[in-house]
Design a protein around this motif. Structure first.
Motif, short mmCIF file in Angstrom:
data_model
loop_
_atom_site.label_atom_id
_atom_site.label_comp_id
_atom_site.label_asym_id
_atom_site.label_seq_id
_atom_site.Cartn_x
_atom_site.Cartn_y
_atom_site.Cartn_z
N ALA A 106 0.86 -1.18 0.00
CA ALA A 106 0.00 0.00 0.00
C ALA A 106 0.90 1.23 0.00
CB ALA A 106 -0.93 0.02 1.21
N TRP A 113 0.79 12.26 -8.49
CA TRP A 113 1.19 10.87 -8.45
C TRP A 113 2.59 10.67 -7.89
CZ3 TRP A 113 -2.10 6.76 -10.10
CH2 TRP A 113 -3.34 7.20 -10.58
N ARG A 167 -7.38 7.15 -15.64
CA ARG A 167 -7.47 7.84 -14.36
C ARG A 167 -6.95 9.27 -14.46
NH1 ARG A 167 -5.10 3.51 -10.10
NH2 ARG A 167 -5.18 5.32 -8.71
N SER A 219 -6.34 -3.12 -7.04
CA SER A 219 -6.15 -2.08 -6.02
C SER A 219 -7.43 -1.31 -5.75
CB SER A 219 -5.05 -1.10 -6.46
OG SER A 219 -5.46 -0.35 -7.59
N THR A 220 -7.45 -0.67 -4.59
CA THR A 220 -8.52 0.25 -4.22
C THR A 220 -7.90 1.59 -3.84
OG1 THR A 220 -8.50 -0.40 -1.88
CG2 THR A 220 -9.97 -1.63 -3.37
N ILE A 221 -8.68 2.65 -3.98
CA ILE A 221 -8.22 4.00 -3.66
C ILE A 221 -9.03 4.54 -2.48
CG2 ILE A 221 -7.93 6.37 -4.48
CD1 ILE A 221 -6.11 4.50 -5.91
N THR A 222 -8.34 5.09 -1.48
CA THR A 222 -8.98 5.68 -0.31
C THR A 222 -8.59 7.15 -0.22
OG1 THR A 222 -8.85 3.57 0.88
CG2 THR A 222 -9.25 5.55 2.19
N THR A 223 -9.58 8.02 -0.01
CA THR A 223 -9.30 9.44 0.18
C THR A 223 -10.01 9.92 1.45
OG1 THR A 223 -11.19 10.08 -1.20
CG2 THR A 223 -9.05 9.89 -2.29
N GLU A 238 -3.44 4.06 -2.07
CA GLU A 238 -3.72 2.95 -2.98
C GLU A 238 -3.28 1.66 -2.31
OE1 GLU A 238 -4.09 1.81 -7.56
OE2 GLU A 238 -2.71 3.45 -7.08
N SER A 239 -4.23 0.76 -2.13
CA SER A 239 -3.98 -0.51 -1.45
C SER A 239 -4.13 -1.65 -2.46
CB SER A 239 -4.96 -0.71 -0.30
OG SER A 239 -4.90 0.37 0.61
N TYR A 240 -3.13 -2.52 -2.50
CA TYR A 240 -3.13 -3.63 -3.45
C TYR A 240 -3.52 -4.93 -2.76
CZ TYR A 240 -0.66 -0.34 -6.44
OH TYR A 240 -0.32 0.76 -7.19
#
Length: 254
Positions: A106, A113, A167, A219-223, A238-240
């Motif tokens: 992560a 970026w 993206r 992956s997922t994106i958290t904000t 970004e968590s894989y």
């Protein structure tokens, strides 16, 4: 350099969002005539009105400050380093998320970026990367697509490039940025010719070939929700995750 009035800037944001003056007026609960007067400079909006319109136009905090400055008001949102004492609670939360995601990788990146933080699971993937790519700021897009970075490890590089392209295209459409545009033009243009793509039912995985094994990751994106600081507004985690049992086993047994 062109200097825009606050009305001109608001009109640009409204048009970027594809809204009419009436659409914005209804959303912000003001009259369409007032929106028109603000945009043409015939009415000087208050700071609260500027922020009210900006909220409904989904203007990033950095650009809300620019709107306020264009109207002669002081900026409303601070931009502090992530390790600033005022952001200690947020930084602690980010670190907890990164640590809790181990043994899977992560990382945290900013609006351009550039990687801000990583967890320990990322370290082994950086071992074969060219040293100059690891000099700060380390850019995630460059790291992923450069032949001296992850690119030789990525089996489905065209898929990964297409995901980056999609993206960042959406990001630039939402909020133009000269440096991000330059990165896009350097690494993501022209588009790849048609070729073989990974067949996926739910999400397109990133497939890495490491040590004779193929790792399939998504992956997922958290904000942060409702941030009031520009730095917090612009970072994402970004968590894989392993996409199959074999990939999960790689992280839990190595």
């Amino acid at each position: 350099m062109i200097v825009y009035s606050v009305g001109e800037l608001l009109r640009q944001w409204r048009q970027r969002r594809g809204l009419s003056q009436l659409d914005l007026a209804i959303a912000a609960d003001v009259s369409a005539r007032h929106v028109s007067l603000v945009e043409t400079g015939k009415s000087r909006p208050s700071a609260d009105m500027i922020l009210r319109l900006a909220e409904h136009l989904h203007v990033p905090l950095r650009d809300r400050n620019r709107l306020l400055l264009a109207a002669g008001f002081a900026p409303r949102y601070a931009e502090r380093p992530l390790d600033d004492s005022a952001l200690s609670a947020a930084l602690d939360s980010v670190r907890r998320v990164l640590q809790a995601h181990e043994p899977y990788p992560a990382l945290v990146f900013d609006r351009r970026w550039n990687i801000v933080l990583t967890n320990r699971a990322v370290d082994p993937f950086l071992a074969q990367v060219a040293p100059d790519l690891l000099r700060p700021p380390v850019n995630l897009v460059r790291l992923g697509l450069d032949p001296r970075g992850f690119a030789p490890l990525v089996v489905n590089l065209a898929d990964v490039r297409a995901v980056f392209r999609s993206r960042i295209s959406r990001q630039l459409a939402a909020a133009p940025d000269a440096e991000l545009t330059a990165l896009y033009e350097e690494l993501l243009m022209p588009e790849d010719p048609p070729g073989q793509r990974v067949d996926a039912d739910v999400v397109i995985p990133m497939i890495l070939r490491i040590g004779g094994r193929e790792l399939r990751l998504f992956s997922t994106i958290t904000t942060f929700g409702t941030p009031m600081d520009i730095t917090i507004d612009e970072i994402a985690i970004e968590s894989y995750y392993p996409a199959d049992p074999e990939s999960a086993a790689y992280f839990t047994t190595t």
